[in-house]
Write an enzyme that holds these catalytic residues in place. Structure first.
Site, PDB file in Angstrom:
ATOM      1  N   PRO A   1       0.832  -1.207   0.000  1.00 10.34           N
ATOM      2  CA  PRO A   1       0.000   0.000   0.000  1.00 10.34           C
ATOM      3  C   PRO A   1       0.863   1.252   0.000  1.00 10.34           C
ATOM      4  CG  PRO A   1      -0.113  -1.115   2.130  1.00 10.34           C
ATOM      5  CD  PRO A   1       0.708  -1.974   1.238  1.00 10.34           C
ATOM      6  N   GLU A   2       0.482   2.227  -0.794  1.00 13.73           N
ATOM      7  CA  GLU A   2       1.198   3.492  -0.831  1.00 13.73           C
ATOM      8  C   GLU A   2       0.440   4.541  -0.025  1.00 13.73           C
ATOM      9  OE1 GLU A   2       3.255   4.820  -4.160  1.00 13.73           O
ATOM     10  OE2 GLU A   2       3.335   2.882  -5.168  1.00 13.73           O
TER      11      GLU A   2
ATOM     12  N   HIS B   1      -4.714 -15.636   9.806  1.00 11.66           N
ATOM     13  CA  HIS B   1      -3.569 -14.722   9.883  1.00 11.66           C
ATOM     14  C   HIS B   1      -3.880 -13.445  10.658  1.00 11.66           C
ATOM     15  CE1 HIS B   1      -1.881 -17.427   6.934  1.00 11.66           C
ATOM     16  NE2 HIS B   1      -2.897 -17.178   6.122  1.00 11.66           N
TER      17      HIS B   1
ATOM     18  N   ARG C   1      22.168  16.607  -4.213  1.00 11.41           N
ATOM     19  CA  ARG C   1      21.980  15.142  -4.265  1.00 11.41           C
ATOM     20  C   ARG C   1      22.419  14.613  -5.625  1.00 11.41           C
ATOM     21  NH1 ARG C   1      20.508  13.400   0.917  1.00 11.41           N
ATOM     22  NH2 ARG C   1      19.397  15.141   1.841  1.00 11.41           N
TER      23      ARG C   1
END
Ligand SMILES: [Zn+2]
Length: 282
Positions: free
Chosen positions: A2-3, A109, A163
């Site tokens: 999931p984002e 589960h 960066r």
């Protein structure tokens, strides 16, 4: 996995159902992996606490709890105390957070069950056990990076200064921005017209400004759509609740770009499948 938009949707759904409810008791499975805090410690800390709010930080779900009130006289004071204990839930690959009536049989589960005063239960289910539960007791949980939905443009530009890694890798770096995953990195770079291989520190402020806007637009539209996961996440009712926003590049290798018709390319960057239009993204 999931984002951010999926996690936001789940956190909001859980918040609507359990806010102001009180945890009566907590049960945990015998598996070790899902628990960063020992289950006995969590059970003792959670029992008797009221749920103040459930919200998202990065890809974590934060269940903020009020201080325990030992007797009625201190209850009012407890209500005024900022949440001092938080249950942090990371869903991992297959974790689900469900709100169920106590009579509903436990799903296979199931690794945690918080019994609530309302008679409902907050359950954590995770077949692959990459998800994690932990207690956080040292101030508000913030996670390591900045929040992509609220970071200012100046701070966003500063994140990438100097960066030397690709902008795609930088977007996925959770210590810079937390919660941006593979799908939304690719989709926002497409909307900003930036090729994923560009070195982050060499992008102009104008280009980063487009990315800053695109990232928020993509994440917010996915949140409005209820998260865009293609997999089997369910919302807090246990319903398959996610609609897929139309991906413009993600998982569209070889298909025509929706803007210019050029076939979408897929490369591997930062160890992840990366999708872009070689014409629109420079
Ligand atoms: Zn194109």
């Amino acid at each position: 996995m999931p984002e951010l938009p999926e996690v936001e949707t789940i956190a909001n759904g859980v918040d609507r159902r359990v806010r102001d409810d009180t945890i009566v008791s907590a049960w945990f499975s015998n598996f070790k992996e899902p628990f960063k805090t020992p289950p006995t410690e969590m059970a003792a800390a959670l029992a008797g606490r009221r749920i103040a709010r459930v919200y998202r930080v990065g890809k974590h779900i934060v269940v903020a709890l009020t201080a325990k009130s030992a007797h009625p006289r201190s209850a009012r004071a407890a209500n005024q105390t900022p949440a001092s204990t938080q249950l942090i839930v990371h869903l991992g690959m297959t974790g689900r957070l469900l709100v169920s009536a106590a009579a509903v049989p436990l799903a296979p589960h199931t690794h945690a069950v918080l019994s609530l005063a309302s008679g409902r239960e907050l359950r954590f289910v995770d077949p692959r056990r990459f998800g994690r539960l932990a207690l956080h007791t040292t101030g508000a949980f913030t996670g390591p990076g900045s929040e992509p939905l609220t970071i200012s443009l100046d701070d966003f530009v500063a994140l990438f200064r100097g960066r030397k890694l690709s902008i795609k890798a930088a977007l996925l770096n959770q210590s810079l921005l937390h919660g941006v995953g593979n799908i939304y990195a690719d989709e926002s770079l497409f909307r900003a017209g930036i090729r994923p291989t560009r070195i982050a520190g060499r992008l102009t402020r104008a280009r980063l400004a487009r990315l800053h806007k695109a990232l928020r637009t993509v994440l917010q539209s996915a949140i409005r759509a209820g998260g865009s996961s293609v997999s089997d996440y369910v919302d807090a009712d246990g319903e398959a609740g996610f609609f897929q926003i139309q991906h413009r590049v993600y998982a569209r290798e070889g298909q025509p770009c929706l803007v210019c018709g050029t076939p979408i390319r897929r490369i591997v960057l930062a160890g992840r499948g990366t999708h872009f239009c070689p014409h629109c993204q420079t």
